[in-house]
Structures are given as C-alpha cells and as structure tokens.
Write an enzyme that holds these catalytic residues in place. Sequence first.
Site, PDB file in Angstrom:
ATOM      1  N   GLY A   1       6.982 -40.612   4.075  1.00 45.93           N
ATOM      2  CA  GLY A   1       5.949 -41.364   4.783  1.00 45.93           C
ATOM      3  C   GLY A   1       5.671 -40.784   6.165  1.00 45.93           C
TER       4      GLY A   1
ATOM      5  CB  ALA B   1      15.092 -44.274  -7.061  1.00 47.38           C
TER       6      ALA B   1
ATOM      7  CD  GLU C   1      10.984 -46.267  -0.138  1.00 48.97           C
ATOM      8  OE1 GLU C   1       9.836 -46.703  -0.233  1.00 48.97           O
ATOM      9  OE2 GLU C   1      11.971 -46.874  -0.595  1.00 48.97           O
TER      10      GLU C   1
ATOM     11  CB  CYS D   1      -0.797  -0.418   5.262  1.00 51.86           C
ATOM     12  SG  CYS D   1       0.829  -1.114   4.918  1.00 51.86           S
TER      13      CYS D   1
ATOM     14  CB  CYS E   1      -0.919  -4.320   8.553  1.00 57.48           C
ATOM     15  SG  CYS E   1       0.236  -3.002   8.150  1.00 57.48           S
TER      16      CYS E   1
ATOM     17  NE  ARG F   1      14.934 -27.987  -4.353  1.00 59.24           N
ATOM     18  CZ  ARG F   1      16.083 -28.586  -4.581  1.00 59.24           C
ATOM     19  NH1 ARG F   1      17.181 -27.852  -4.795  1.00 59.24           N
ATOM     20  NH2 ARG F   1      16.189 -29.905  -4.606  1.00 59.24           N
TER      21      ARG F   1
ATOM     22  CB  ALA G   1      10.315 -36.302  -9.364  1.00 59.06           C
TER      23      ALA G   1
ATOM     24  CG  ASP H   1      20.325 -38.784  -3.627  1.00 57.66           C
ATOM     25  OD1 ASP H   1      20.869 -39.873  -3.918  1.00 57.66           O
ATOM     26  OD2 ASP H   1      19.093 -38.604  -3.632  1.00 57.66           O
TER      27      ASP H   1
ATOM     28  CD  GLU I   1      -1.293  -2.356   2.081  1.00 57.25           C
ATOM     29  OE1 GLU I   1      -0.072  -2.592   1.967  1.00 57.25           O
ATOM     30  OE2 GLU I   1      -2.060  -3.045   2.769  1.00 57.25           O
TER      31      GLU I   1
END
Lengths: 378, 378
Positions: free
Chosen positions: B304, B169, B300, B91, B82, B191, B161, B207, B56
């Site tokens: 989980g 995998a 995994e 604001c 706010c 991310r 993925a 990894d 604002e």
Amino acid sequence: MHDPSDDLMWMRRALSLAEGVLYTTTPNPRVGCVIVQGGRLIGEGATQPVGGPHAEVMALRDAQARGESVAGATVYVTLEPCSHYGRTPPCVDALVAAAPARVVIAMGDPNPQVNGQGLARLRAAGIAVTAGVLLDDALALNIGFIARMHRGTPWMWLKMASSLDGRSALPNGVSQWITGPDARADGHHWRARSCAVLTGIGTVLADDPQMNVRAVSTPRQPRKILLDSRFEVPLDARLLDGAPTWIFTAREDAAKAAVLADRGIVVTCLPDAAGKVDLTAMMQWLGRHEINEVHAEAGEKLNGSLLRTGCVDELLLYLAPMLLGEGAAMAKLPVLTQLDQAQRYRYTDVRQLGDDLRVRAQVEARWQSLRKAVEVAA
Amino acid sequence: MHDPSDDLMWMRRALSLAEGVLYTTTPNPRVGCVIVQGGRLIGEGATQPVGGPHAEVMALRDAQARGESVAGATVYVTLEPCSHYGRTPPCVDALVAAAPARVVIAMGDPNPQVNGQGLARLRAAGIAVTAGVLLDDALALNIGFIARMHRGTPWMWLKMASSLDGRSALPNGVSQWITGPDARADGHHWRARSCAVLTGIGTVLADDPQMNVRAVSTPRQPRKILLDSRFEVPLDARLLDGAPTWIFTAREDAAKAAVLADRGIVVTCLPDAAGKVDLTAMMQWLGRHEINEVHAEAGEKLNGSLLRTGCVDELLLYLAPMLLGEGAAMAKLPVLTQLDQAQRYRYTDVRQLGDDLRVRAQVEARWQSLRKAVEVAA
C-alpha cells in the site's frame, strides 16, 4: 471417403448458425444444421423459437427451396437429432425421409427421450453416422440444456465485476462504473443468452436495477428471478416491470403474492431450515421449469450463498485495471483455515474487453461430467 | 535498397540475443547486436557482465573470428551505441572503424552522455542510420535502464499473488501456496531479471523469506533491499544470508548498523516526517546507485505504501483460480469515495501459467513518457 478437415469446416458453419440463435431458442437447445452435397452447401438452418421447427427441418426445407435433393448428401448437426414427439415431430423422421448418405453430429443429446436413439434410428435406416466433431464447442454452446438434461438442474454462471484486488464497490457503495462500456455490454450478452437472470433482494434494495438486457439487441428478454427470503420486495421495484418474473421466498405472504400474481409474477416459497430460500431445491425447481442457463448477478451475500451451496458452475468475472483497497468483496464466504478447502476453478477463457479483463472459469468436474454425457460410443 | 521485413527479422534476432543476457548485464542495459552482409549473418553478440564488452564489440569480434569483413554491412543494435568512455571505450568508435554501410537501432539511449550523439557520430562517418525498429520490444527489455536514465529512478514492478477475489492469505496467515509451481517459477524469473528484490520488515518477521532466486537458473543473484523503518530486522533473518543487501530505516542504530556492515550489509537512514522510510527519497537513492529494475514483493502494508507514494510503475499479478472470501488484501490503501480517485493501469500482457493467470499492468503515462525518451528524431 470423407475428409476430416471438411467435417470440421462444415461443423464450424453449423455451430455458427447455432450461435446465431443464441438468444432465442430457450428452452430448446441452439442447434445449427448444414447439408452438403458433393462439397457444395445445399441447405442450412438453425432452431427456431420454441414451437417452431428445429435446425434439421429448417435445413431440409432450405434445400427443398433451393431445388436440391438431399439424397446421398452429408448432414452436419451440432446436436443428435431428436427421435421423439415433443412440440414438433421427430427430426430423425424428416432426415430418414430425405435419405442422406451420412449424418455428422457434434455431440449426443442426453435427453432421456433421445440419448442415442436418434443415432440408432439413423443407422437403422442405413445412414452412416459420425459423432464427436467439435464436441467441446458444441457443449459450450448448449451447456445449460445439457446440464438440465443430464443432472436436472440449470448451469449457473456468476457474473461479478471488480477491481484487480477483488473490490466490487467502494466502502460508500459506489460501484458505477468499475468496469467500462465494453465489459458491461458483454455482461448483457450473457444475460441475453441466459434463460433467467437471478439476483437478490439486497441488490434490489440497494440499487433497484432493472435486470433486463439493454446493451445488446435481443428479441427475447430472459426471465427474472428474485431471491427474497423475507419477501421484502417493494411493489414498485424497477425489476418488476412486467417481464416474466419468479420470486423465491422463505416466508408466506398470500396477500402480497396475490397482488404480484395479478401482475403475472409467480411467488414460490421454498424455505430451508435456516429460514432462507433453499437454493438446492430452487435449482431443481428451475430445472423442472425448463431453465437451462442462469445468469446470477448479485451482491456479496447472495454470491456467497450461491457459491457455498454449490449452485455456481462457472465464474464470469470482469476485472478493471485498478486497485481499490477497501470496499465490498466479491462474495461473502466462510473463513477457511486451509487453502485446499477452497473450490478451485479452471480458466476457460481470458480476454481483454476495452480496458478491462474478462475471466471465465469453470468447476472442472462439472464440465467433465457433462462432456461425458454427450460423448457417443463409436 | 533495404527491405523493412528484413530489418524486423534481424532486429528480432538482436532482441533475442539481448533477452539471452536478461539476468546478467546490470547495471548496464541488455543489448543484442547482429551484423548482416548481403543477407547473411556474419557476426552477433550481446552485452557481457559489467566491465566486459558491449554487444556491438562482441558482434564485431565475432565477425572477425569468422574471418568476415564488416565493411559495407548492416549492423542491427537494440540500443543506440554508446559514444562515451564509461567502463569500456565507446562502441561508436569500434563501429566507425569497421565501416558498415548502415546501422539500424531499435531505440535511442536517453543516457545524457549518449542521447543522440551515438547516432550523430555514425552519420558524421557517412554511415546510414535507421531508428525505431521494434522500439516497444526494445523498451520493454530495458525499461528499468531507460527509466533510470530518463527520470533518475528505477522502474518498479509490484509482484502479488492472490485468489481471484484478491486475497493473498487466509485469515490465519496461510498463503503457501495460493499459486502453483509455474507461477512461482515465473515470479523467480522476474526476481532474476531485476537489479534488486525489495521487501518489508513485516514480511521478514512473518515469513522469514530468503528473497533470492531459486526456481530459475541464474549466474547472478539480485541485490536485496529491506524496508525496516524501526530497524527491527533480526540478525539471524534468512534474508541476511550474505548476498549484497541494503537496509533502509527511519531510525539510527549505529551499533546494529556496524554489526551488519561487518557482513557487507549497508544500512541507510532515510526518515520521512512520519518516521517511516521516505520512499520517494529511496527511489532517488536507488537511481543514483545504478538500480534499474526493482522487484517489490511484500505484504499488504508496504504494498500500500509503495502504491500510495507512486513508486510502483507496474503490477505483476498472479491470480489463482479460486475465491477465498476472507483474508489478507493485496494492498492496504486509503479509503476512496469516488472511483476516479483510483490509479488506473493498462493491461500489457495476460497469460495462463499452469493453473494460474499472470496479469501485467502498467501505469500508462509512465510507459509513454519513457517511450518518448527513446524515440529518435528522423
């Protein structure tokens, strides 16, 4: 002379006429035909069930019934008109006799008895020809017929339903219902358009399914195909309800085959070296027996075999919005050590059906090879 | 008086200004503001990085810089202004001083220090208020901030993925790359918008990932969070590259914690009864430490655990067009015996990215509860 956007509009109408007979023309292709005179539709039609008239003849008759002359008109057909005597006389003859000025087709017919000769005959009669209008849509509509004409084998899609993490059943076998009613009804639509629904003895012994079309309305039930290497099918399996059925085995049992033959069920023994049904030979057998499209719906073992032997052209996958963790896999496949060993597919259509997702994916090279087969040289 | 379609148009512009600062405002919400006078845009702005002016104030300054008067204008803001002294003055005070005729907001701010008081102050100053314009888009843009304000914990999406059959995998561990560059870049976008990227020690040991944003351009790297119950992280892990990092453990090791503290890494011991990190307590801890959105990306086992404990609000799933058969699962989950024991999600967005599919799915009840929290009584 003619407006390409008009061509698209009328071909779209011809395709939707063909879609209207999606469940009924097998083993013939689904074809739609629209006749336009001075921007006005004067006749239309679609392929009748086998032995009945093809789309072009239906559209010509429709024009006649309306008292319209086709002379000088434009005819839109979703497939190259046939030029040979099959179960009906050549459509090309009927078209030439009606003397339109122009014929627009979506795709060529790779049937060796047609394969450009339909168009050549039209051109020889002084009729202008345009080809390739909405070719991809036309190919998708008759992918199985084109596959059979071009490569001699049906087009097979493998229907699978699973959770987002690829589980098609819980560890205790519970799988009814992972996907919802909209997805299941859509699955029946794909059964209904197929020439044959294929499953395996594992599924019969586990679930005793009927493997017919129930959730959508159809005047024709697809043939059933059962893969049963050891010929274990119980004679009271619900699958064997009297509908035309073929059983493929790898073990001779003349007595059992005779009992089934009395019920109109044909048993064919096609063993491979490992004592299983030879799936590649089966696909050729199916092609010879005029099967265009096979809807495969089985358990992880047969799914794996169909995939491994290259029988599957397309995945028809219903994904429920949940994760199940443990349970049956979609398909039992050999262990890979590198990612490039996996068969890759191309997503062709993804949509939500009720709460679920339907994902279609094809083996790209198979589609491209059929696409090439229906392209007509300008 | 005012045209609802104008309201939509200007609010859309305000939302796109907010989207423009998606990566930079944390822990503040991303807010956009547009000021319109007689159908003409006279000022606009978006939230600056923490400590800097809110949207604002930026828009009011922009109007001033253009020599425009805001008196009698309409102000579009994607979040209720706010009304409290935080890192910057309220604001609402700046808006009241500028005397617009009307303020249109997309959603209310459930922050207990605002929560309707912003709107009440505007109304008390004789400014007309409209609320709820493009509310769902506004909520999606600040889902984490709203979650933290309303329930005290961040909004967590779990990024996974896999192949179409849910394998992340191969059995030999190979997973690079199941999905293609477009999907991976999109993963980095998620991310980049998060306040923190969370992973587990299993992933670090297997990894050794950097867990930072590389594939998209951002002026701010998200904080890193490592879950490491047994406090096994190697001091030379690539993850510990100097970026702000929090490690949660279930085992005290003052010496190791001190070494890490010297590198600015905060280690917090939050054991549960089983000797693992108490994930519920961790989510509350993160909420108290102003984490709005958590991007979880792990193996995994941790996937989980996060799912089982209800930490996950949303799935962010990239599906590659292939079937792998054997391999790592998306998430290790307890064995179910009935399908209705599974957490169900609602698909919110499905699209193709390169060769892959991106599927977003939310826990419906969580979204609805936040949606209710930002609705403003008329």
